[in-house]
Design a protein around this motif. Sequence first.
Motif, PDB file in Angstrom:
ATOM      1  N   ASP A  24       0.883  -1.177   0.000  1.00  0.00           N
ATOM      2  CA  ASP A  24       0.000   0.000   0.000  1.00  0.00           C
ATOM      3  C   ASP A  24       0.917   1.223   0.000  1.00  0.00           C
ATOM      4  OD1 ASP A  24      -2.090   1.838   0.501  1.00  0.00           O
ATOM      5  OD2 ASP A  24      -3.150   0.388   1.762  1.00  0.00           O
ATOM      6  N   THR A  25       1.025   1.897  -1.146  1.00  0.00           N
ATOM      7  CA  THR A  25       2.019   2.978  -1.259  1.00  0.00           C
ATOM      8  C   THR A  25       1.590   4.245  -0.510  1.00  0.00           C
ATOM      9  OG1 THR A  25       1.017   3.751  -3.323  1.00  0.00           O
ATOM     10  CG2 THR A  25       2.877   2.202  -3.510  1.00  0.00           C
ATOM     11  N   HIS A  26       0.293   4.481  -0.406  1.00  0.00           N
ATOM     12  CA  HIS A  26      -0.225   5.678   0.263  1.00  0.00           C
ATOM     13  C   HIS A  26      -1.280   5.192   1.264  1.00  0.00           C
ATOM     14  CE1 HIS A  26       1.466   7.178  -3.479  1.00  0.00           C
ATOM     15  NE2 HIS A  26       1.436   8.410  -3.005  1.00  0.00           N
ATOM     16  N   ALA A  27      -0.817   4.783   2.436  1.00  0.00           N
ATOM     17  CA  ALA A  27      -1.670   3.966   3.304  1.00  0.00           C
ATOM     18  C   ALA A  27      -2.652   4.768   4.159  1.00  0.00           C
ATOM     19  CB  ALA A  27      -0.793   3.099   4.205  1.00  0.00           C
ATOM     20  N   GLY A  28      -2.344   6.038   4.452  1.00  0.00           N
ATOM     21  CA  GLY A  28      -3.226   6.812   5.336  1.00  0.00           C
ATOM     22  C   GLY A  28      -3.050   6.387   6.791  1.00  0.00           C
ATOM     23  N   ALA A  29      -4.030   6.755   7.632  1.00  0.00           N
ATOM     24  CA  ALA A  29      -3.917   6.516   9.075  1.00  0.00           C
ATOM     25  C   ALA A  29      -4.375   5.113   9.466  1.00  0.00           C
ATOM     26  CB  ALA A  29      -4.754   7.540   9.831  1.00  0.00           C
TER      27      ALA A  29
ATOM     28  N   PRO B  31     -12.700   1.438   8.397  1.00  0.00           N
ATOM     29  CA  PRO B  31     -11.361   0.883   8.186  1.00  0.00           C
ATOM     30  C   PRO B  31     -10.820   1.311   6.824  1.00  0.00           C
ATOM     31  CG  PRO B  31     -13.036  -0.795   7.770  1.00  0.00           C
ATOM     32  CD  PRO B  31     -13.772   0.470   8.122  1.00  0.00           C
ATOM     33  N   GLY B  32      -9.637   1.902   6.829  1.00  0.00           N
ATOM     34  CA  GLY B  32      -8.991   2.260   5.569  1.00  0.00           C
ATOM     35  C   GLY B  32      -8.368   1.029   4.918  1.00  0.00           C
ATOM     36  N   SER B  33      -7.741   1.249   3.776  1.00  0.00           N
ATOM     37  CA  SER B  33      -7.223   0.114   2.993  1.00  0.00           C
ATOM     38  C   SER B  33      -6.258  -0.787   3.778  1.00  0.00           C
ATOM     39  CB  SER B  33      -6.582   0.616   1.698  1.00  0.00           C
ATOM     40  OG  SER B  33      -5.602   1.605   1.961  1.00  0.00           O
ATOM     41  N   PRO B  34      -5.361  -0.246   4.632  1.00  0.00           N
ATOM     42  CA  PRO B  34      -4.448  -1.160   5.345  1.00  0.00           C
ATOM     43  C   PRO B  34      -5.191  -2.089   6.311  1.00  0.00           C
ATOM     44  CG  PRO B  34      -3.754   1.139   5.611  1.00  0.00           C
ATOM     45  CD  PRO B  34      -5.080   1.177   4.958  1.00  0.00           C
ATOM     46  N   LEU B  35      -6.241  -1.566   6.955  1.00  0.00           N
ATOM     47  CA  LEU B  35      -6.978  -2.415   7.905  1.00  0.00           C
ATOM     48  C   LEU B  35      -7.850  -3.424   7.164  1.00  0.00           C
ATOM     49  CD1 LEU B  35      -8.061  -0.367  11.029  1.00  0.00           C
ATOM     50  CD2 LEU B  35      -5.877  -1.330  10.397  1.00  0.00           C
TER      51      LEU B  35
ATOM     52  N   THR C 256       3.296   2.273   3.366  1.00  0.00           N
ATOM     53  CA  THR C 256       4.042   3.522   3.537  1.00  0.00           C
ATOM     54  C   THR C 256       3.095   4.708   3.615  1.00  0.00           C
ATOM     55  OG1 THR C 256       4.395   3.586   1.150  1.00  0.00           O
ATOM     56  CG2 THR C 256       6.249   2.886   2.488  1.00  0.00           C
ATOM     57  N   GLU C 257       3.481   5.647   4.437  1.00  0.00           N
ATOM     58  CA  GLU C 257       2.690   6.862   4.651  1.00  0.00           C
ATOM     59  C   GLU C 257       3.668   7.965   5.059  1.00  0.00           C
ATOM     60  OE1 GLU C 257      -0.489   8.027   4.304  1.00  0.00           O
ATOM     61  OE2 GLU C 257       0.374   9.852   5.105  1.00  0.00           O
ATOM     62  N   LEU C 258       3.459   9.154   4.521  1.00  0.00           N
ATOM     63  CA  LEU C 258       4.403  10.247   4.787  1.00  0.00           C
ATOM     64  C   LEU C 258       3.915  11.253   5.822  1.00  0.00           C
ATOM     65  CD1 LEU C 258       5.959  11.492   1.408  1.00  0.00           C
ATOM     66  CD2 LEU C 258       7.119  10.438   3.345  1.00  0.00           C
TER      67      LEU C 258
ATOM     68  N   GLY D 151       5.842   6.658  -1.114  1.00  0.00           N
ATOM     69  CA  GLY D 151       5.175   5.493  -1.692  1.00  0.00           C
ATOM     70  C   GLY D 151       5.690   5.122  -3.073  1.00  0.00           C
ATOM     71  N   TYR D 152       5.995   6.134  -3.872  1.00  0.00           N
ATOM     72  CA  TYR D 152       6.443   5.839  -5.243  1.00  0.00           C
ATOM     73  C   TYR D 152       7.787   5.100  -5.230  1.00  0.00           C
ATOM     74  CZ  TYR D 152       2.778   9.128  -6.537  1.00  0.00           C
ATOM     75  OH  TYR D 152       1.581   9.753  -6.684  1.00  0.00           O
ATOM     76  N   GLN D 153       8.636   5.446  -4.257  1.00  0.00           N
ATOM     77  CA  GLN D 153       9.935   4.779  -4.150  1.00  0.00           C
ATOM     78  C   GLN D 153       9.786   3.281  -3.883  1.00  0.00           C
ATOM     79  OE1 GLN D 153      12.952   5.711  -4.797  1.00  0.00           O
ATOM     80  NE2 GLN D 153      12.164   7.714  -5.432  1.00  0.00           N
TER      81      GLN D 153
ATOM     82  N   ILE E 291      -2.222   1.800  -5.137  1.00  0.00           N
ATOM     83  CA  ILE E 291      -1.619   3.131  -5.269  1.00  0.00           C
ATOM     84  C   ILE E 291      -2.753   4.149  -5.153  1.00  0.00           C
ATOM     85  CG2 ILE E 291      -0.206   4.615  -6.770  1.00  0.00           C
ATOM     86  CD1 ILE E 291       0.281   1.564  -8.105  1.00  0.00           C
ATOM     87  N   ASP E 292      -2.720   4.906  -4.064  1.00  0.00           N
ATOM     88  CA  ASP E 292      -3.885   5.733  -3.720  1.00  0.00           C
ATOM     89  C   ASP E 292      -3.447   7.120  -3.244  1.00  0.00           C
ATOM     90  OD1 ASP E 292      -6.434   6.538  -3.003  1.00  0.00           O
ATOM     91  OD2 ASP E 292      -6.442   5.445  -1.106  1.00  0.00           O
ATOM     92  N   PRO E 293      -2.804   7.891  -4.134  1.00  0.00           N
ATOM     93  CA  PRO E 293      -2.307   9.204  -3.696  1.00  0.00           C
ATOM     94  C   PRO E 293      -3.430  10.223  -3.567  1.00  0.00           C
ATOM     95  CG  PRO E 293      -1.826   8.878  -6.017  1.00  0.00           C
ATOM     96  CD  PRO E 293      -2.525   7.634  -5.539  1.00  0.00           C
ATOM     97  N   PRO E 294      -3.170  11.335  -2.882  1.00  0.00           N
ATOM     98  CA  PRO E 294      -4.219  12.340  -2.715  1.00  0.00           C
ATOM     99  C   PRO E 294      -4.422  13.245  -3.936  1.00  0.00           C
ATOM    100  CG  PRO E 294      -2.303  12.864  -1.353  1.00  0.00           C
ATOM    101  CD  PRO E 294      -2.000  11.571  -2.035  1.00  0.00           C
ATOM    102  N   TYR E 295      -3.531  13.216  -4.895  1.00  0.00           N
ATOM    103  CA  TYR E 295      -3.623  14.083  -6.092  1.00  0.00           C
ATOM    104  C   TYR E 295      -3.744  15.549  -5.689  1.00  0.00           C
ATOM    105  CZ  TYR E 295      -4.462   9.719  -8.669  1.00  0.00           C
ATOM    106  OH  TYR E 295      -4.362   8.452  -9.201  1.00  0.00           O
TER     107      TYR E 295
HETATM  108  N1  SAM Z   1      -5.193   4.267   0.977  1.00  0.00           N
HETATM  109  C1  SAM Z   1      -5.877   4.883   2.099  1.00  0.00           C
HETATM  110  C2  SAM Z   1      -7.200   4.191   2.294  1.00  0.00           C
HETATM  111  O1  SAM Z   1      -7.806   3.731   1.314  1.00  0.00           O
HETATM  112  O2  SAM Z   1      -7.620   4.074   3.455  1.00  0.00           O
HETATM  113  C3  SAM Z   1      -6.075   6.360   1.912  1.00  0.00           C
HETATM  114  C4  SAM Z   1      -4.877   7.120   1.476  1.00  0.00           C
HETATM  115  S1  SAM Z   1      -5.103   8.838   1.239  1.00  0.00           S
HETATM  116  C5  SAM Z   1      -6.115   8.943  -0.173  1.00  0.00           C
HETATM  117  C6  SAM Z   1      -3.545   9.321   0.615  1.00  0.00           C
HETATM  118  C7  SAM Z   1      -2.417   9.329   1.661  1.00  0.00           C
HETATM  119  O3  SAM Z   1      -1.168   9.459   0.989  1.00  0.00           O
HETATM  120  C8  SAM Z   1      -2.463  10.482   2.629  1.00  0.00           C
HETATM  121  O4  SAM Z   1      -2.566   9.968   3.936  1.00  0.00           O
HETATM  122  C9  SAM Z   1      -1.131  11.233   2.435  1.00  0.00           C
HETATM  123  O5  SAM Z   1      -0.579  11.712   3.649  1.00  0.00           O
HETATM  124  C10 SAM Z   1      -0.279  10.164   1.842  1.00  0.00           C
HETATM  125  N2  SAM Z   1       0.844  10.611   0.976  1.00  0.00           N
HETATM  126  C11 SAM Z   1       0.923  11.703   0.187  1.00  0.00           C
HETATM  127  N3  SAM Z   1       2.046  11.665  -0.553  1.00  0.00           N
HETATM  128  C12 SAM Z   1       2.680  10.508  -0.244  1.00  0.00           C
HETATM  129  C13 SAM Z   1       3.860   9.870  -0.706  1.00  0.00           C
HETATM  130  N4  SAM Z   1       4.627  10.440  -1.645  1.00  0.00           N
HETATM  131  N5  SAM Z   1       4.199   8.683  -0.186  1.00  0.00           N
HETATM  132  C14 SAM Z   1       3.434   8.089   0.773  1.00  0.00           C
HETATM  133  N6  SAM Z   1       2.283   8.630   1.247  1.00  0.00           N
HETATM  134  C15 SAM Z   1       1.914   9.820   0.743  1.00  0.00           C
END
Ligand code: SAM
Length: 280
Positions: A40-45, A98-102, A117-119, A144-146, A163-167
């Motif tokens: 999960d590249t952009h995992a959230g909380a 529950p978000g994607s990691p849970l 990963t989460e930043l 996450g991209y790395q 891959i679920d970035p915030p855009y």
């Molecule tokens: N995937 C999660 C879910 O479905 O529950 C939601 C993720 S949310 C849409 C996007 C997350 O990416 C945010 O928490 C943000 O802090 C994080 N983020 C932004 N840029 C990032 C990066 N380059 N690498 C990792 N995480 C990043």
Amino acid sequence: MLSYRHSFHAGNHADVLKHTVQSLIIEALKEKEKPFLYLDTHAGAGRYQLSGEHAERTGEYLEGIARIWQQDDLPSELEPYMNVVRHFNRGEQLRYYPGSPLIARELLREQDSLQLTELHPSDFPLLRQEFQKDERTRVARADGYQQLKAKLPPVSRRGLILIDPPYEIKTDYQAVVSGIHEGYKRFATGVYALWYPVVLRQQIKRMLRDLEATGIRNILQIELGVRPDSDQRGMTASGMIVINPPWKLEAQMNAVLPWLHSKLVPAGIGHTLITQVVPE
Ligand code: SAM
């Protein structure tokens, strides 16, 4: 710039679509005994409190998960996802999402592994805490991209990459394509699931053209629109691009997406779309 917090949006219609697709892919991967990696590249909380200040301020979950979680004509395709939602909400009240990691944590087996990963400086510690006792999981405060370069291919040679970035920065639309391309060069048999928002349709058309130009094959697009496309601010639809989808996914989404649309958008506006963008 890390101003995006998923807690404002957790459980909205876009999460419902994303997590439906995520759970169906995981269930398909579980049909074989062999372990797999969930990356999960952009995992959230991880966990979101729906009675919390953020979720209550936007109320987005009220037009998302709240509309479906207690329906008694729930299609069977939604069972794995909804079982996880119910696991976090034992009573009648919807309190947590529950978000994607849970979702992955609950659905994966002992032999599988998770890489998250989460930043964000506030969300990362929450995520780490959720997984403190889970020996299958590695959590990193990293880009996450790395990970698409560093963690692929997995030792198990099987995997789902979400891959679920915030855009929140426009370059994300290009970054997702080059990230997937890098991952695919290393691990061409993985299942890649990319979430996207439709804010400006042109951005999505361009992203798809860029993805097609990489030469990657076997790409499925799934989309749920809650309003007609518009050039005003705001998300009118969201979608998932799935590379190497499990063979049943298209049929499963054909079965479930009209139901989701009817429940999530009672006014009947918007649209659904399931299309093979690039064949095998
Ligand atoms: N995937 C999660 C879910 O479905 O529950 C939601 C993720 S949310 C849409 C996007 C997350 O990416 C945010 O928490 C943000 O802090 C994080 N983020 C932004 N840029 C990032 C990066 N380059 N690498 C990792 N995480 C990043």
